[in-house]
Every structure is written in C-alpha cells, then in structure tokens.
Design an enzyme around this catalytic site. Structure first.
Site, PDB file in Angstrom:
ATOM      1  CB  SER A   1      -0.951  -0.054   1.198  1.00  0.00           C
ATOM      2  OG  SER A   1      -1.944   0.925   1.123  1.00  0.00           O
TER       3      SER A   1
ATOM      4  CG  ASP B   1      -4.332  -1.536   0.476  1.00  0.00           C
ATOM      5  OD1 ASP B   1      -3.500  -2.330   0.934  1.00  0.00           O
ATOM      6  OD2 ASP B   1      -4.397  -0.341   0.825  1.00  0.00           O
TER       7      ASP B   1
END
Length: 283
Positions: free
Chosen positions: A41, A164
């Site tokens: 991320s 993500d």
C-alpha cells in the site's frame, strides 16, 4: 562485517504511513541500505522515495499535498469514486514534469531489489510486482497497491483490476524469510500489540462482495491473515532475526483520517525508532 542478507518491509496504512517516512529519512541520513525492500500500500511509496534517496519527499506528500482536495477528499469520491486520487499522487505530482518528481534514475540505479504487494480483485490472490514493473513516469504498481476497497475503485493494469496489497498479504514477513533474508526490519503503522478484529473489515467486504466476491472474501478474513503474520513476526523477533518498528501512539491518524499535529508526531516516532536499525543489522 556480516554476511547477513537484509530486508525491510513497510506495511503502509494510509496517513499512518508517515511513520515509515520518518524511518526512511533516518536511514537515508545514516546511509543504511538493504538487499531488498517490500512495500505494501502506501508503504510502497515510502520505499520508492527511499531508494531514490529523496529525503523528506514522502513527508511533504503527507504534511502538505495530502491536505489538498485533489489529493484526498469526499469531493474526489463523489466525482471519481476515489477518495484518494491515486493518479494525482503518483502521476501529476510524481512524474518528471510534476511538482515533486521522483528521481527515477537514482531509484532505477539502486542495487536494492524491490517488491510491491497488490491484491488481484478477480481472485483475491496476492500479486508481487518488482522493480522491472516501474518505469519513468509509470508508477502504476504503487497505485494498484494503494487502492483501498470501497474508498477507491480497483486500479487496472494490463486489464487486471487490483486492490490494496494489505488485503492479500498485509505483513509479508514469511515471503522475506522464504526468499532467504535473515535480518529483517518490519515497519508497522499500528502499535505493536494491535490485534485486528473481524468487524473492522466486515462492512466494506459486504459492499465489495457485489462486484468482486473473491477479493471481498479475502478482505473479510484480513484480520486473521494480519494476526497470523504478526505471530510469525513476533517469533522471528524473539529469535533476533527481525526488528519491529511500531508507533507508540496513532495520534488521531487512521487510513483515511489525518491531522497536522498527529502527522508530525508520527513522523518523529518513526525517525527516532529507526535509530535502532544499525545495531540490529550489525548483529
């Protein structure tokens, strides 16, 4: 001198990831490098600036640019279905003609290997991108790894939608072990004793289920993956093979929530914590 193979993992965490920006700035100041870095991320963005040797770059993104409506806002979500405008962050600001370009040449020349974790929205599996997937003015793998479900649309690369990376492999410590690294620095953005609860991801998983059921299932069970991977990390830490750096407090920060004072304090936490890295790597 030791023959240890060294790695660093930055797990990201939205605005909490400024902790990792403090860590990497300290490492740049001390001239510390690793054989490989793993970014999840927003942690992937910290690593890119670190490998490019751009001290303070990531901090400026969090403490300055992040307060612009173009960067992250409810208006973005209404207009584009993306609370965080990943193209603005990783292209408009970061490209060679941007406001704060990534020093791509230095990044590319760094001998440090680089893995970015994303989640394939179609099947919920982890996808591990590497340095060969990053090109001048093409930082799409960081966008893919940072696309928070529901808050953002999946980011599409070569026809494949990604979310993500924290959904599929939030703390890729076992991956680093499997790849032969015996001195690992793990950068967290929750306190060390944080235990993830199922209810935290239940609501977004229920929404995501209608469009990407496999990714939704993975998201629903992220709490289990996170907690199991932290158990592995703690075991390695007890054996002296891994150093855990974690904030003392969250200072009011969350994945999509920020305040100026909290950002500065979290950054300083990371900057101070990273002073422990040289001794650990020399062990």
């Amino acid at each position: 001198m030791t023959n240890n193979k060294t790695a660093m993992i930055d797990v990201g965490g939205g605005f909490r990831s400024i902790y990792g920006a403090g860590v990497t700035d300290q490492l740049i100041d001390r001239g510390i490098t690793f054989d490989k870095c793993y970014g999840v991320s927003a942690g992937s963005a910290n690593i890119v600036s670190y490998l490019a040797g751009q001290r303070g770059r990531t901090k400026k993104f969090y403490t300055d640019y992040a307060f612009r409506p173009e960067y992250a806002s409810a208006n973005n979500f209404i207009k584009f279905h993306n609370y965080a405008n990943l193209d603005y962050i990783y292209s408009t600001l970061s490209n060679s003609d941007g406001e704060y370009p990534l020093d791509y040449k230095t990044f590319a020349a760094s001998p440090t290997e680089f893995t970015v974790v994303a989640c394939d929205a179609r099947n919920g599996h982890a996808r591990y991108f590497d340095k060969s997937d990053v090109h001048q003015d093409n930082y799409n793998i960081m966008k893919a790894s940072s696309a928070v479900p529901v808050a953002c649309e999946p980011y599409v690369i070569d026809g494949v939608p990604y979310y993500d990376g924290g959904i599929a492999d939030p703390i890729p410590v076992q991956l680093a072990v499997n790849e032969g690294f015996d001195r690992i620095v793990l950068v967290l953005t929750h306190q060390r004793d944080f235990v993830r609860k199922a209810k935290r991801d239940a609501a977004p998983a229920a929404i995501l289920k209608h469009s990407y059921p496999a990714a939704a299932e993975r998201l629903k069970n992220r709490y289990r993956t996170y907690n199991e991977e932290m158990e592995v990390a703690e075991k390695l830490a007890a054996e002296g093979k891994l150093l855990i750096l974690a904030p003392k407090d969250l200072y009011g920060l969350d994945t999509l929530s920020k305040n100026s004072e909290g950002l500065e304090k979290m950054y300083q936490d990371g900057f101070e914590a990273a002073k422990a890295v040289p001794e650990f790597l020399a062990g």
